[in-house]
Design a protein around this motif. Structure first.
Motif, PDB file in Angstrom:
ATOM      1  N   GLY A   1      35.911  42.410  56.136  1.00  0.00           N
ATOM      2  CA  GLY A   1      35.284  41.103  55.981  1.00  0.00           C
ATOM      3  C   GLY A   1      35.656  40.428  54.677  1.00  0.00           C
ATOM      4  N   PRO A   2      35.198  39.189  54.477  1.00  0.00           N
ATOM      5  CA  PRO A   2      35.521  38.427  53.277  1.00  0.00           C
ATOM      6  C   PRO A   2      34.925  39.077  52.021  1.00  0.00           C
ATOM      7  N   LEU A   3      35.680  39.006  50.919  1.00  0.00           N
ATOM      8  CA  LEU A   3      35.260  39.624  49.662  1.00  0.00           C
ATOM      9  C   LEU A   3      35.543  38.679  48.506  1.00  0.00           C
ATOM     10  N   LEU A   4      34.541  38.485  47.670  1.00  0.00           N
ATOM     11  CA  LEU A   4      34.693  37.752  46.418  1.00  0.00           C
ATOM     12  C   LEU A   4      34.394  38.700  45.259  1.00  0.00           C
ATOM     13  N   ILE A   5      35.315  38.766  44.298  1.00  0.00           N
ATOM     14  CA  ILE A   5      35.064  39.498  43.062  1.00  0.00           C
ATOM     15  C   ILE A   5      34.797  38.478  41.964  1.00  0.00           C
ATOM     16  N   VAL A   6      33.687  38.668  41.254  1.00  0.00           N
ATOM     17  CA  VAL A   6      33.292  37.770  40.166  1.00  0.00           C
ATOM     18  C   VAL A   6      33.449  38.523  38.855  1.00  0.00           C
ATOM     19  N   SER A   7      34.133  37.903  37.896  1.00  0.00           N
ATOM     20  CA  SER A   7      34.360  38.527  36.595  1.00  0.00           C
ATOM     21  C   SER A   7      33.788  37.648  35.485  1.00  0.00           C
ATOM     22  N   GLY A   8      33.022  38.246  34.590  1.00  0.00           N
ATOM     23  CA  GLY A   8      32.550  37.534  33.412  1.00  0.00           C
ATOM     24  C   GLY A   8      33.633  37.581  32.330  1.00  0.00           C
ATOM     25  N   GLU A   9      33.985  36.430  31.807  1.00  0.00           N
ATOM     26  CA  GLU A   9      35.112  36.336  30.875  1.00  0.00           C
ATOM     27  C   GLU A   9      34.968  37.272  29.676  1.00  0.00           C
ATOM     28  N   LYS A  10      33.756  37.440  29.177  1.00  0.00           N
ATOM     29  CA  LYS A  10      33.544  38.223  27.956  1.00  0.00           C
ATOM     30  C   LYS A  10      32.961  39.612  28.222  1.00  0.00           C
TER      31      LYS A  10
ATOM     32  N   HIS B   1      32.409  43.296  28.344  1.00  0.00           N
ATOM     33  CA  HIS B   1      32.974  44.469  27.685  1.00  0.00           C
ATOM     34  C   HIS B   1      33.003  45.685  28.602  1.00  0.00           C
ATOM     35  N   THR B   2      32.057  45.765  29.534  1.00  0.00           N
ATOM     36  CA  THR B   2      31.932  46.946  30.395  1.00  0.00           C
ATOM     37  C   THR B   2      32.970  46.932  31.512  1.00  0.00           C
ATOM     38  N   VAL B   3      33.111  45.786  32.174  1.00  0.00           N
ATOM     39  CA  VAL B   3      34.123  45.615  33.231  1.00  0.00           C
ATOM     40  C   VAL B   3      34.936  44.367  32.889  1.00  0.00           C
ATOM     41  N   PRO B   4      35.873  44.493  31.966  1.00  0.00           N
ATOM     42  CA  PRO B   4      36.679  43.335  31.576  1.00  0.00           C
ATOM     43  C   PRO B   4      37.556  42.835  32.731  1.00  0.00           C
ATOM     44  N   TRP B   5      38.140  41.644  32.524  1.00  0.00           N
ATOM     45  CA  TRP B   5      39.003  41.027  33.537  1.00  0.00           C
ATOM     46  C   TRP B   5      40.062  41.994  34.051  1.00  0.00           C
ATOM     47  N   ALA B   6      40.642  42.802  33.159  1.00  0.00           N
ATOM     48  CA  ALA B   6      41.721  43.706  33.582  1.00  0.00           C
ATOM     49  C   ALA B   6      41.260  44.632  34.702  1.00  0.00           C
ATOM     50  N   ILE B   7      40.012  45.102  34.625  1.00  0.00           N
ATOM     51  CA  ILE B   7      39.475  45.989  35.667  1.00  0.00           C
ATOM     52  C   ILE B   7      39.138  45.199  36.921  1.00  0.00           C
ATOM     53  N   ALA B   8      38.450  44.066  36.753  1.00  0.00           N
ATOM     54  CA  ALA B   8      38.086  43.254  37.922  1.00  0.00           C
ATOM     55  C   ALA B   8      39.333  42.788  38.666  1.00  0.00           C
ATOM     56  N   ASN B   9      40.351  42.354  37.932  1.00  0.00           N
ATOM     57  CA  ASN B   9      41.577  41.855  38.567  1.00  0.00           C
ATOM     58  C   ASN B   9      42.357  42.983  39.236  1.00  0.00           C
ATOM     59  N   ALA B  10      42.319  44.178  38.648  1.00  0.00           N
ATOM     60  CA  ALA B  10      42.964  45.328  39.297  1.00  0.00           C
ATOM     61  C   ALA B  10      42.255  45.681  40.599  1.00  0.00           C
ATOM     62  N   SER B  11      40.930  45.541  40.632  1.00  0.00           N
ATOM     63  CA  SER B  11      40.190  45.747  41.886  1.00  0.00           C
ATOM     64  C   SER B  11      40.616  44.709  42.921  1.00  0.00           C
ATOM     65  N   TYR B  12      40.736  43.453  42.478  1.00  0.00           N
ATOM     66  CA  TYR B  12      41.191  42.389  43.373  1.00  0.00           C
ATOM     67  C   TYR B  12      42.576  42.707  43.942  1.00  0.00           C
ATOM     68  N   LYS B  13      43.476  43.171  43.087  1.00  0.00           N
ATOM     69  CA  LYS B  13      44.830  43.477  43.552  1.00  0.00           C
ATOM     70  C   LYS B  13      44.834  44.610  44.578  1.00  0.00           C
ATOM     71  N   GLN B  14      43.919  45.562  44.428  1.00  0.00           N
ATOM     72  CA  GLN B  14      43.800  46.638  45.425  1.00  0.00           C
ATOM     73  C   GLN B  14      43.285  46.096  46.757  1.00  0.00           C
ATOM     74  N   GLN B  15      42.492  45.032  46.698  1.00  0.00           N
ATOM     75  CA  GLN B  15      41.822  44.518  47.897  1.00  0.00           C
ATOM     76  C   GLN B  15      42.593  43.388  48.593  1.00  0.00           C
ATOM     77  N   LYS B  16      43.478  42.693  47.876  1.00  0.00           N
ATOM     78  CA  LYS B  16      43.980  41.402  48.356  1.00  0.00           C
ATOM     79  C   LYS B  16      44.875  41.486  49.586  1.00  0.00           C
ATOM     80  N   ASP B  17      45.412  42.675  49.898  1.00  0.00           N
ATOM     81  CA  ASP B  17      46.261  42.791  51.080  1.00  0.00           C
ATOM     82  C   ASP B  17      45.461  43.020  52.358  1.00  0.00           C
ATOM     83  N   ASN B  18      44.134  43.106  52.220  1.00  0.00           N
ATOM     84  CA  ASN B  18      43.286  43.248  53.398  1.00  0.00           C
ATOM     85  C   ASN B  18      43.405  42.011  54.291  1.00  0.00           C
ATOM     86  N   ALA B  19      43.182  42.214  55.591  1.00  0.00           N
ATOM     87  CA  ALA B  19      43.262  41.094  56.538  1.00  0.00           C
ATOM     88  C   ALA B  19      42.187  40.040  56.272  1.00  0.00           C
TER      89      ALA B  19
END
Length: 278
Positions: free
Chosen positions: A213-222, A224-242
């Protein structure tokens, strides 16, 4: 909240006939942290369901008085708990999770249980490789002592300020700490840290399931716990889904973005995404 209370919420959602939305909190918070979000989604025509992790106390005061109830919780156990509850709904819900709740929301989606998913600053899963310095510093509060594996670990205010409330004024950070912060089990943090070393890890998401199903990942710019690099890496793992996969960064926000004074912008972002699909 007791399992009985969770089941009452599910019965009410099933009886009401409105599309359900399940909210999953992460470490350091309780279901009450979603109270304002639940109100917004109820006004928008949804049936909010706000279950706890197994053995969650009802109040922050109770949690801080009896921290041992949090100890010994594993990612797999908590994911199975939520997936069991979600499976009791008459229709697939939207699932919204923050931090470790965002990881569990993706686990639920990977099992085909969600109509739409919003993962807010989600904890990493196997395949998510970046280890930013700030995230290591936050996790080090627990991972620095192997004995914390089986313990419930509270945060000092200084640790909460750095890991959660770095993007708000000091006075607000202290109020958030008093109002929301509770101890957390150490085990999920150790599991997430070792996920890429352990092929059998429970912190593993089925990103390829065509029923995700549809997935949105939300990242807070600042954050410290889950910085953009982690959120975006999660997105990259997910983005090839149908299914539809999107990521959005919200400016000037830290890990407390679901509970601090800017919560409504994040809530409205999630609501707009859910409305498109559910």
């Amino acid at each position: 909240m007791t399992m009985h209370g969770d089941l009452r919420q599910i019965e009410a959602a099933n009886a009401g006939g409105r599309p359900p939305v399940v909210f999953i909190h992460g470490l350091r918070l309780l279901p009450t942290s979603w109270q304002r979000w639940a109100g917004v989604f109820a006004e928008a025509g949804y049936a909010p369901v706000v279950p706890g992790w197994p053995d969650d106390p009802d109040t922050v005061e109770e949690a801080n008085t009896h921290p041992a109830v949090f100890a010994g919780k594993r990612v797999g156990q908590v994911a199975d708990h939520f997936c069991d509850l979600i499976g009791r709904l008459d229709r697939r819900p939207a699932v919204i999770g923050h931090s470790f709740g965002g990881l569990i929301a993706q686990l639920s989606a990977g099992r085909g249980l969600s109509a739409a998913t919003v993962a807010i600053d989600p904890a990493p899963f196997r395949g998510v490789l970046p280890l930013p310095v700030s995230a290591l510093r936050v996790a080090g509060a627990v991972l620095g002592n192997p004995a914390n594996y089986h313990r419930a670990v509270p945060l000092t205010f200084a640790q909460f300020r750095y890991g959660f409330a770095n993007a708000v004024p000091e006075e607000e950070a202290r109020e958030l700490y008093r109002t929301y912060a509770v101890p957390a089990p150490g085990e999920p943090l150790f599991q997430a840290a070792a996920a890429n070393l352990n092929p059998w890890t429970e912190a593993k998401v089925d990103t390829g399931n065509p029923g995700r199903g549809p997935l949105l990942i939300v990242s807070g710019e600042k954050d410290h716990t889950v910085p953009w690099a982690i959120a975006n890496a999660s997105y990259k793992q997910q983005k090839d889904n149908a299914g539809v996969t999107e990521i959005v960064e919200i400016e000037d926000r830290g890990h407390s973005l679901t509970i601090d004074s800017g919560w409504r912008e994040v809530c409205d972002t999630a609501l707009a995404f859910v409305r498109r699909f559910h």
